[in-house]
Write an enzyme that holds these catalytic residues in place. Structure first.
Site, PDB file in Angstrom:
ATOM      1  CG  ASN A  42      13.562   3.536   1.118  1.00  0.00           C
ATOM      2  OD1 ASN A  42      13.628   3.408   2.340  1.00  0.00           O
ATOM      3  ND2 ASN A  42      12.718   4.364   0.537  1.00  0.00           N
ATOM      4  CD  GLU A  44      13.690   8.181  -1.773  1.00  0.00           C
ATOM      5  OE1 GLU A  44      13.681   9.428  -1.644  1.00  0.00           O
ATOM      6  OE2 GLU A  44      12.643   7.492  -1.833  1.00  0.00           O
ATOM      7  CB  CYS A  53      14.419  -1.221  -3.432  1.00  0.00           C
ATOM      8  SG  CYS A  53      13.499  -0.456  -4.778  1.00  0.00           S
ATOM      9  CD  GLU A  55      12.036  -4.461  -1.323  1.00  0.00           C
ATOM     10  OE1 GLU A  55      12.713  -3.407  -1.388  1.00  0.00           O
ATOM     11  OE2 GLU A  55      10.826  -4.499  -1.552  1.00  0.00           O
ATOM     12  CB  CYS A  86       9.849  -2.512  -7.253  1.00  0.00           C
ATOM     13  SG  CYS A  86      11.638  -2.696  -7.428  1.00  0.00           S
ATOM     14  CB  CYS A  89      13.169  -5.751  -5.352  1.00  0.00           C
ATOM     15  SG  CYS A  89      14.054  -4.225  -4.965  1.00  0.00           S
TER      16      CYS A  89
HETATM   17  N1  THU Z   1      11.052   1.153  -2.590  1.00  0.00           N
HETATM   18  C1  THU Z   1      11.663   0.133  -1.903  1.00  0.00           C
HETATM   19  O1  THU Z   1      12.574   0.358  -1.106  1.00  0.00           O
HETATM   20  N2  THU Z   1      11.218  -1.125  -2.129  1.00  0.00           N
HETATM   21  C2  THU Z   1      10.203  -1.458  -2.968  1.00  0.00           C
HETATM   22  O2  THU Z   1       9.943  -2.624  -3.195  1.00  0.00           O
HETATM   23  C3  THU Z   1       9.418  -0.407  -3.588  1.00  0.00           C
HETATM   24  C4  THU Z   1      10.020   0.952  -3.563  1.00  0.00           C
HETATM   25  C5  THU Z   1      11.500   2.531  -2.341  1.00  0.00           C
HETATM   26  C6  THU Z   1      12.243   3.162  -3.458  1.00  0.00           C
HETATM   27  C7  THU Z   1      12.025   4.628  -3.189  1.00  0.00           C
HETATM   28  O3  THU Z   1      13.003   5.089  -2.291  1.00  0.00           O
HETATM   29  C8  THU Z   1      10.667   4.665  -2.484  1.00  0.00           C
HETATM   30  O4  THU Z   1      10.380   3.352  -2.093  1.00  0.00           O
HETATM   31  C9  THU Z   1       9.557   5.183  -3.355  1.00  0.00           C
HETATM   32  O5  THU Z   1       9.496   4.522  -4.543  1.00  0.00           O
END
Ligand code: THU
Length: 133
Positions: A42, A44, A53, A55, A86, A89
């Site tokens: 991920n 941010e 994310c 994925e 999520c 994704c």
């Molecule tokens: N996140 C992912 O990388 N993948 C997911 O399927 C769920 C959420 C990340 C996004 C963000 O950086 C952190 O998790 C918190 O939401």
């Protein structure tokens, strides 16, 4: 065996997570039908909605290298529980792995496996509609 192998790649990628805002690190490893592995973490952003994310990071890396057919994705996180992809994704993955497998592992090593179809039944699909005509 394949799951453990992919999970080890996902864990390594998780180490590169850029998550200063949530403090939640995620790693993913995507297996193409050709047997290649692409990882993601991920990433941010101060503008929170711009966050990518793990994925989708892995999918972007694979597609941009010319791989568009996926068999499996493994996902791990720094959280205590299993981390499922999520909604965005799930939809994003469904474009390239309609009958693919999603593997998740928690901190204790507990592994679960699902078909993507189970996680996103009736995913939105334009290409199919065009094909039907
Ligand atoms: N996140 C992912 O990388 N993948 C997911 O399927 C769920 C959420 C990340 C996004 C963000 O950086 C952190 O998790 C918190 O939401």
């Amino acid at each position: 065996m394949e799951n453990e192998y992919l999970i080890s790649y996902a864990k390594k990628a998780m180490g590169n997570a850029y998550s200063p805002y949530s403090g939640f690190s995620v790693g993913a490893a995507l297996l193409t039908t050709e047997g290649e592995v692409f990882t993601g973490c991920n990433v941010e952003n101060a503008s929170f909605g711009a966050t990518i994310c793990a994925e989708r990071c892995a999918v972007m890396k694979a597609v941009s290298e010319g791989y568009t057919s996926f068999k499996k994705i493994a996902i791990v996180s720094s959280g205590d529980d299993l981390t499922y992809p999520c909604g965005i994704c799930r939809q994003f993955l469904s474009e390239f792995m309609e009958d693919g497998i999603v593997v998740v592992q928690d901190k204790t090593g507990n592994i679960k496996e699902y078909s993507l179809n189970e996680l996103i039944p009736f995913a939105f699909n334009l290409v199919k509609d065009f094909d039907d005509e």
